[in-house]
Scaffold this motif. Structure first.
Motif, PDB file in Angstrom:
ATOM      1  N   ASP A 409       8.782 -36.019  36.643  1.00  0.00           N
ATOM      2  CA  ASP A 409       7.944 -35.975  35.445  1.00  0.00           C
ATOM      3  C   ASP A 409       8.118 -34.561  34.905  1.00  0.00           C
ATOM      4  O   ASP A 409       7.658 -33.593  35.497  1.00  0.00           O
ATOM      5  CB  ASP A 409       6.495 -36.257  35.845  1.00  0.00           C
ATOM      6  N   THR A 410       8.810 -34.449  33.785  1.00  0.00           N
ATOM      7  CA  THR A 410       9.249 -33.130  33.324  1.00  0.00           C
ATOM      8  C   THR A 410       8.389 -32.659  32.167  1.00  0.00           C
ATOM      9  O   THR A 410       8.364 -33.284  31.111  1.00  0.00           O
ATOM     10  CB  THR A 410      10.714 -33.190  32.875  1.00  0.00           C
ATOM     11  N   THR A 414       9.748 -28.152  22.747  1.00  0.00           N
ATOM     12  CA  THR A 414      10.830 -27.704  21.878  1.00  0.00           C
ATOM     13  C   THR A 414      11.042 -26.198  22.069  1.00  0.00           C
ATOM     14  O   THR A 414      12.168 -25.709  22.145  1.00  0.00           O
ATOM     15  CB  THR A 414      10.473 -27.978  20.403  1.00  0.00           C
ATOM     16  N   ARG A 524       5.862 -35.273  18.346  1.00  0.00           N
ATOM     17  CA  ARG A 524       4.868 -34.275  17.984  1.00  0.00           C
ATOM     18  C   ARG A 524       4.569 -34.336  16.507  1.00  0.00           C
ATOM     19  O   ARG A 524       5.472 -34.265  15.692  1.00  0.00           O
ATOM     20  CB  ARG A 524       5.439 -32.905  18.307  1.00  0.00           C
TER      21      ARG A 524
HETATM   22  C1  WTA Z   1       3.833 -32.819  25.672  1.00  0.00           C
HETATM   23  C2  WTA Z   1       9.200 -32.491  24.241  1.00  0.00           C
HETATM   24  C3  WTA Z   1       2.651 -34.138  29.737  1.00  0.00           C
HETATM   25  C4  WTA Z   1       3.054 -31.521  25.742  1.00  0.00           C
HETATM   26  C5  WTA Z   1      10.077 -32.065  25.424  1.00  0.00           C
HETATM   27  C6  WTA Z   1       3.966 -30.540  25.050  1.00  0.00           C
HETATM   28  C7  WTA Z   1       4.118 -33.495  28.074  1.00  0.00           C
HETATM   29  C8  WTA Z   1       4.602 -31.384  23.978  1.00  0.00           C
HETATM   30  C9  WTA Z   1       5.210 -33.681  28.955  1.00  0.00           C
HETATM   31  C10 WTA Z   1       5.954 -30.876  23.561  1.00  0.00           C
HETATM   32  C11 WTA Z   1       4.937 -34.152  30.286  1.00  0.00           C
HETATM   33  C12 WTA Z   1       5.948 -32.976  27.038  1.00  0.00           C
HETATM   34  N1  WTA Z   1       3.651 -34.363  30.616  1.00  0.00           N
HETATM   35  N2  WTA Z   1       2.851 -33.717  28.478  1.00  0.00           N
HETATM   36  N3  WTA Z   1       5.899 -34.400  31.164  1.00  0.00           N
HETATM   37  N4  WTA Z   1       6.330 -33.353  28.266  1.00  0.00           N
HETATM   38  N5  WTA Z   1       4.626 -33.061  26.896  1.00  0.00           N
HETATM   39  O1  WTA Z   1       8.093 -30.124  21.572  1.00  0.00           O
HETATM   40  O2  WTA Z   1       1.843 -31.670  25.040  1.00  0.00           O
HETATM   41  O3  WTA Z   1       8.435 -32.621  21.333  1.00  0.00           O
HETATM   42  O4  WTA Z   1       3.286 -29.424  24.513  1.00  0.00           O
HETATM   43  O5  WTA Z   1       8.945 -31.390  23.448  1.00  0.00           O
HETATM   44  O6  WTA Z   1       4.713 -32.688  24.567  1.00  0.00           O
HETATM   45  O7  WTA Z   1       6.578 -31.767  22.692  1.00  0.00           O
HETATM   46  P1  WTA Z   1       8.048 -31.482  22.163  1.00  0.00           P
END
Ligand code: WTA
Length: 647
Positions: A409-410, A414, A524
């Protein structure tokens, strides 16, 4: 937590012949924190080829927003993703492409990738693109989106990929902000059998972008498009006449590699800026360790190239490691909802990385669609984008992974360029719903609102107390905004915008955004963006948007709209406004519900009290809190009375 831990005592390791075990993780993590420059120098030599070594490994001052990694070091990212593999892997598959229609697929070797990228790079040069110029890429998920990104990297141009689901206005704003003069697109894209008019969207967008002098058009469907001889370039025709050789430009580690726009809590989307050296090192290294990637394996990340996950974990990370990466044009439910699993069987996918929203959607359709496919090639599963609820986690683990594949779970963003918090197969336990532990060199902490560090088992705001090579360097064209958004709140620290819990074992559990950013199906979205789109409609006087929990999408979009005096509430207008947002921003940003609001709850200084709007949208009326500070408390009664109660 304890109970779940005992159910999965260590990992499902049966098929994870891992790179590192717990002791190695602990030792490497320790070194990465205590001697970061030694650690990162070793990794940079191991993972990348350099023309010239760096002057200093890190040069970081978060207080003054100066972040440099490996500066003075020279490299080229496209060389690292392609050329250096040719001696041993020219005929290995770099990209497996699976079309929207299951009868269409393609395999591209590293040699072919090289030739395509060089031709594309030569075409960009022919159109006058030089090092440092920005190029907008608005493409379907076809191999050419990767060629385009790598061609930019090859000649030192800075790409700005705009997700193919965005509509005209979003493309225009991004082109203008980065002053892109060249746009790369396709005639049309295909998703789930639906045709999307990409070229027409670009045509409409650039009508207001006088600096765009070239639009390179890849023929995907062969559909009819308008053609302007002055501007439009037929990609297939043009590259056929160009040489398949193009010397990579020698780039400084700190030269920009790409801009990727992302939503924040205020204003227009920000152009997150990543640079060549640190970003590509971080993408390559996390790809190898987190996904436990081994030579010859087939790796599939289902993201779109228009998001950071597509950048780091479809293209840059896997290709830097010489992997075979699968590029999927379609959607999980076409021709039927077994598609993901059919593709896994067809291409013998070993590592599969997707989003919780997709898992939840497919889970709701039953196990049969999974069981129809032979998934014995799978050995590792991953998720990204939002917290995964334990129920979906168990389904993924048991039904898709047959209780035999570890799940990573990663957690990342961005802005972070690559994965910061995760379980690591072989080294860090899995706990359903927990992101896990920090990756090497990553220093998470929990703060309270005032910036006090919260120790031990605790819950608070998630910050990073130091830098890592994949960190964004700036917001394109607005360094001040970079500082304001991420570094000003807790000087010397990077503020993620997320909240998190830390358990007794030091695992991080992400609780979600603490700002006005929504996460809808892993996308997002700034509430401010949707509000701005709504108020562009002539009938709308004011709008306030909040999220509410949604079973499949994670969050849904709930909008409160105050109409102009001369407009009348109607079902037709409600629908029209929903479609209006889709047209302005893209279909994925559509409000699920619009409630008419004769007034919005505001403080006496005029600030909308979103906390109250959120509670009403969630139908959680018991905890509305103090409404006495409102300018007109009566508006709340009206909103409660007319709330839309959803299932
Ligand atoms: C959320 C996507 C929980 C988080 C890679 C972050 C997550 C936002 C997780 C970034 C996870 C991403 N568990 N929440 N494994 N991965 N998030 O910029 O709120 O599209 O701040 O990047 O997604 O979204 P972005």
């Amino acid at each position: 937590m304890q109970e779940l831990k005992s159910r999965y005592p260590i990992l499902a390791q049966a098929k994870a012949h891992t790179h590192i075990d717990t002791e190695t993780y602990d030792a490497m993590y320790q070194q990465s924190i205590e001697q970061p420059d030694v650690f990162w120098a070793e990794q940079a030599e191991k993972f990348l080829d350099w023309y010239q070594p760096w002057d200093s490994v890190s040069n970081v001052d978060l207080k003054s927003a100066e972040i440099k990694w490996f500066s003075g070091g020279k490299l080229n990212v496209s060389y690292n993703c392609i050329d250096r593999h040719l001696a041993t892997k020219a005929n290995d598959i770099a990209i497996i492409w699976e079309g929207d229609d299951p009868s269409e697929d393609q395999k591209i070797t590293y040699q072919q990738l090289h030739d395509h990228v060089c031709r594309f790079a030569n075409l960009l040069k022919q159109r006058g693109v030089k090092k440092g110029d920005r190029v907008c890429i608005y493409m379907p998920m076809i191999p050419e989106v990767g060629y385009a990104m790598l061609a930019c990297a090859r000649i030192g141009a800075v790409h700005s990929v705009v997700f193919g689901g965005f509509s005209t206005e979003s493309i225009r704003a991004r082109i203008v902000d980065a002053d892109c003069q060249v746009v790369i697109t396709a005639d049309e894209s295909l998703r789930g059998g639906r045709v999307i008019p990409l070229k027409a969207n670009v045509d409409a967008a650039i009508a207001e972008c006088p600096n765009v002098h070239s639009v390179i058009v890849v023929q995907r469907t062969g559909g009819d498009v308008d053609w302007n001889e002055q501007v439009d370039v037929n990609y297939q025709q043009a590259v056929a006449e160009l040489p398949a050789v193009c010397e990579p430009e020698v780039m400084d580690a700190e030269d920009p590699l790409f801009i990727l726009y992302t939503s924040g809590s205020t204003g227009t989307p920000k152009g997150v800026l990543h640079t060549c050296g640190g970003y590509s090192l971080y993408a390559a290294m996390t790809h190898k360790y987190v996904f436990d990637y081994k030579e010859g394996e087939i790796y599939w990340c289902t993201a779109d190239a228009g998001w950071i996950t597509g950048h780091s974990y479809i293209f840059y990370g896997p290709l830097a490691n010489g992997a075979t990466t699968l590029v999927f044009e379609g959607v999980p439910t076409y021709p039927d909802a077994g598609r993901f699993w059919q593709v896994c069987e067809k291409h013998k996918v070993n590592i599969f990385y997707t989003a919780p929203t997709a898992i939840r959607a497919l889970m709701s359709l039953g196990d049969e669609l999974v069981n129809q496919s032979d998934l014995s090639s799978l050995r590792l599963l991953g998720t990204v984008g939002e917290p995964i609820n334990p129920e979906a986690w168990h389904w993924y683990y048991e039904i898709v992974g047959k209780s035999n594949c570890p799940i990573v779970d990663t957690w990342w963003q961005t802005e972070t360029g690559g994965i910061l918090i995760t379980s690591l197969p072989g080294a860090v336990d899995m706990k359903p719903g927990a992101a896990g532990k920090p990756f090497f060199g990553v220093k998470p902490a929990l703060f309270d609102k005032d910036g006090n560090t919260l120790e031990g088992e605790n819950q608070g705001l998630l910050v990073m107390t130091g830098s890592w090579p994949g960190q964004l360097r700036s917001v394109y064209g607005n360094h001040e905004r970079f500082y304001e958004t991420y570094l000003s709140q807790y000087p010397g620290n990077y503020f993620t915008g997320d909240g998190a819990k830390r358990d007794a074992d030091g695992f991080y559990w992400i609780t979600g955004r603490v700002d006005d950013v929504l996460n809808v199906s892993g996308h997002r979205l700034g509430t401010a963006e949707i509000e701005s789109a709504l108020v562009l409609h002539p009938a709308v006087a004011e709008a306030a948007v909040v999220g509410y929990p949604h079973e499949v999408k994670g969050q849904g979009v709930y909008a409160y709209v105050t109409l102009m005096n001369n407009a009348t509430e109607s079902g037709a207008l409600n629908q029209e406004l929903i479609e209006f947002v889709a047209k302005e921003l893209g279909r994925f940003a559509k409000p699920d519900y619009i409630q008419w609001a004769p007034g919005l709850p505001k403080t006496r200084s005029g600030k909308i009290m979103r906390r109250i709007l959120r509670k009403i949208a969630e139908n959680d009326l018991g905890t509305l809190g103090d409404t006495s500070t409102l300018a007109d408390p009566a508006v709340v009664d009206n909103l409660i009375e007319n709330r839309i109660v959803h299932g």
